[in-house]
Design an enzyme around this catalytic site. Sequence first.
Site, PDB file in Angstrom:
ATOM      1  N   CYS B  50       0.721  -1.238  -0.151  1.00 36.13           N
ATOM      2  CA  CYS B  50       0.244   0.041   0.104  1.00 36.13           C
ATOM      3  C   CYS B  50       0.932   1.302  -0.092  1.00 36.13           C
ATOM      4  CB  CYS B  50      -0.897   0.067   1.311  1.00 36.13           C
ATOM      5  SG  CYS B  50      -1.858   1.606   1.517  1.00 36.13           S
ATOM      6  N   CYS B  53       0.535   3.235   3.601  1.00 38.63           N
ATOM      7  CA  CYS B  53       1.009   2.930   4.758  1.00 38.63           C
ATOM      8  C   CYS B  53       2.078   3.334   5.423  1.00 38.63           C
ATOM      9  CB  CYS B  53       0.902   1.336   4.851  1.00 38.63           C
ATOM     10  SG  CYS B  53      -0.644   0.223   4.958  1.00 38.63           S
ATOM     11  N   HIS B 113      -4.048   0.247   8.208  1.00 35.02           N
ATOM     12  CA  HIS B 113      -4.601  -0.028   6.765  1.00 35.02           C
ATOM     13  C   HIS B 113      -5.845  -0.755   6.906  1.00 35.02           C
ATOM     14  CE1 HIS B 113      -4.006  -0.860   2.488  1.00 35.02           C
ATOM     15  NE2 HIS B 113      -4.662  -1.951   2.607  1.00 35.02           N
ATOM     16  N   ASN B 153     -13.455   9.868  -1.230  1.00 37.73           N
ATOM     17  CA  ASN B 153     -13.864   8.742  -1.866  1.00 37.73           C
ATOM     18  C   ASN B 153     -13.841   7.618  -1.318  1.00 37.73           C
ATOM     19  OD1 ASN B 153     -14.835  10.639  -4.098  1.00 37.73           O
ATOM     20  ND2 ASN B 153     -12.737  10.447  -4.999  1.00 37.73           N
ATOM     21  N   SER B 161      -9.158   3.995  -5.391  1.00 34.01           N
ATOM     22  CA  SER B 161      -8.189   3.178  -5.850  1.00 34.01           C
ATOM     23  C   SER B 161      -7.367   2.566  -4.974  1.00 34.01           C
ATOM     24  CB  SER B 161      -7.062   3.729  -6.918  1.00 34.01           C
ATOM     25  OG  SER B 161      -6.604   4.879  -6.537  1.00 34.01           O
ATOM     26  N   HIS B 164      -6.858   2.078   1.740  1.00 31.06           N
ATOM     27  CA  HIS B 164      -6.308   2.721   3.189  1.00 31.06           C
ATOM     28  C   HIS B 164      -7.193   3.882   3.444  1.00 31.06           C
ATOM     29  CE1 HIS B 164      -2.607   3.079   5.641  1.00 31.06           C
ATOM     30  NE2 HIS B 164      -3.558   4.133   5.853  1.00 31.06           N
ATOM     31  N   HIS B 166      -8.393   7.374   3.717  1.00 32.98           N
ATOM     32  CA  HIS B 166      -7.887   8.485   3.317  1.00 32.98           C
ATOM     33  C   HIS B 166      -8.929   9.431   2.627  1.00 32.98           C
ATOM     34  CE1 HIS B 166      -7.755   6.550  -0.662  1.00 32.98           C
ATOM     35  NE2 HIS B 166      -7.389   7.684  -1.051  1.00 32.98           N
ATOM     36  N   GLN B 168      -9.205  13.668   0.257  1.00 33.05           N
ATOM     37  CA  GLN B 168      -8.300  14.359  -0.569  1.00 33.05           C
ATOM     38  C   GLN B 168      -8.678  15.757  -0.182  1.00 33.05           C
ATOM     39  OE1 GLN B 168      -7.778  13.092  -4.650  1.00 33.05           O
ATOM     40  NE2 GLN B 168      -9.116  11.443  -4.357  1.00 33.05           N
TER      41      GLN B 168
END
Lengths: 348, 348
Positions: B50, B53, B113, B153, B161, B164, B166, B168
């Site tokens: 990943c 990570c 993760h 997203n 994609s 993990h 996250h 934006q």
Amino acid sequence: MFDTAHHPHRRYNPLTGDWILVSPHRALRPWQGQQEAPEMDTRPAYDPACYLCPGNVRANGQQNPPYPGTYVFDNDFGALQPQGQGGGVNIGGLLRAEAETGLCRVICFSPRHDLTLPEMPVADIRAVVDVWVQEYLTLGARPDINHVQIFENKGAVMGCSNPHPHGQIWAQQTVPGEPAREGVQQAAYFAGHGRSLLTDYLALELKEGQRIVLENEHFVGLVPYWATWPFETLLLPRRHVASIEQLTAAEKDSFAAALQQLTIRYDNLFQISFPYSAGLHQRPTDGQEHPAWHLHLHFYPPLLRSATVRKFMVGYEMLGDPQRDITPEFSAEKLRSQPTTHYKTPAP
Amino acid sequence: MFDTAHHPHRRYNPLTGDWILVSPHRALRPWQGQQEAPEMDTRPAYDPACYLCPGNVRANGQQNPPYPGTYVFDNDFGALQPQGQGGGVNIGGLLRAEAETGLCRVICFSPRHDLTLPEMPVADIRAVVDVWVQEYLTLGARPDINHVQIFENKGAVMGCSNPHPHGQIWAQQTVPGEPAREGVQQAAYFAGHGRSLLTDYLALELKEGQRIVLENEHFVGLVPYWATWPFETLLLPRRHVASIEQLTAAEKDSFAAALQQLTIRYDNLFQISFPYSAGLHQRPTDGQEHPAWHLHLHFYPPLLRSATVRKFMVGYEMLGDPQRDITPEFSAEKLRSQPTTHYKTPAP
Ligand SMILES: O=P(O)(O)O[C@H]1O[C@H](CO)[C@@H](O)[C@H](O)[C@H]1O
Ligand SMILES: O=P(O)(O)O[C@H]1O[C@H](CO)[C@@H](O)[C@H](O)[C@H]1O
């Protein structure tokens, strides 16, 4: 110097008044996300389990006739219904609802379960165009129908639940938001210039050349300067007509030929049955003349890099503005350079 | 009598000025189309492959620090770039482009993760809220940044994609279309009423009750009257604040708790890691006061009937208006009645 092929920029959509964000440098981003299943490519000419094939019985018990060409019927699960309880809600201007009535129709393009538009002879596509004209006129003549939306969802990735070649019509009392916006923009342009927005736009595009995908005597297919979807196209008549019934017989033939040519190029691009939503925009059927309206057909295909990697309109796109990575000029070049015979055509 | 629970109707979105078509009777339509793969539910706490990570090396060769909490960095493939060639194109008002600059940032919510927001302790979600405040302030202070779009997203079906946890940030010079429209609508309402649109809307919803999903001291989560996506929600502070840095410490705690509660209910609904795009809308960072703006968070989840059947916004929705089958009241009831502990929590 500022160059739209390399620098991030926004482009303006004069048909809606919206902007889109273009990030040409981002085309090289690696993709580790979801892979789409490519459309299944081999189907029988007749499928006993298909509710659209001739002679089969639908979910509501009705039997399709043994139709030899096109076949149109009322959607068994229409989102709109013709008879309705009128009324509405308005609480403080913030909770507002209005009853809506209308009709949903399904159009089978062919009795053949295994075909799609690009694989059909032009004469058979012309028969589909004739059905569109007929439905637009018949539905549009009803006093309770002020807008007729003709469209096709193709491919499972576009929410199409049956691969039998078919399209839909949602006809209703109110003009929906998207054509309403296009109507306002076109009317403002017409008032200022005395010509339709798309007449002038088409002249510019024919002069520039780089976004043109195909041309025939009466129709042009191009990737619009403001294309949102990676391989979005606009198919439009050279002559300014407000709606489909104003096309001459020769123009309808050209329309059918252009539809075949454009969808063949789409299929050839990734050598698959290319998914898309497509639909006609034309003047409302509210009895007014709408001289500013210029008939056109939008194609909104979801695929980006290959048969299995699509563009996601999510996150920033839902909350901010639509965004694209490859430029419209790049996409037009790709589509323009495709062979004009379908990849499945057997070698002679 | 007209009844929004049974009759097809349109609803008005006062935040954008758009309408959506609601077809309550259509909920029983059988579905034979695409099935989504449910999100993979078991992941290791650390994944050596990943790129998010701690300690791992990203595509551009940079190594992530061994971060213990949140971690923010510039997106290696940002759609926006800070330095740019200024300029534009304008041919006949119909081919129009403008250079755009900005910055794209990635926020890891946790070093783990295998977690997502609903599985994180409230204190750790509060740390994410603090990063949002910090980034909004720092990015917003730049003279070349007039809008800061914070979003997440979640799930492969939403184009994410990497699983993990996250989010934006896309920060840019121009205010994008969606917040621009919300700004216009809120300003008009504020000018007419002297209160924010969402203050009055929230008061109405609290009185009606049927669309409320959760409440705590400072925040309310509800399915808006005009919800487009089947389980769309709006999370908003009771107090009228224009942007996230105006929240008090207690309000930020409430925000984190509400975020956890709402996402737990989402996960519990179909007993999966529930996909969505979510994002904050707040005042532009152009240095003006924007007193009409009322901070809020939108959740746009795609699923409709189950973990594998989504709503497709295609065809009619792209060409006409957005459309939904189940009513917002039905969705709110479903979400409200979910257990408040996550389905994965081990029994005591
Ligand atoms: O930035 P990511 O996660 O690679 O990409 C995802 O989010 C972006 C912002 O919403 C979208 O433009 C992409 O289409 C989507 O795949
Ligand atoms: O009518 P269908 O093909 O069953 O359904 C499809 O097209 C409709 C019209 O675009 C959409 O509302 C649905 O979400 C989509 O799945």
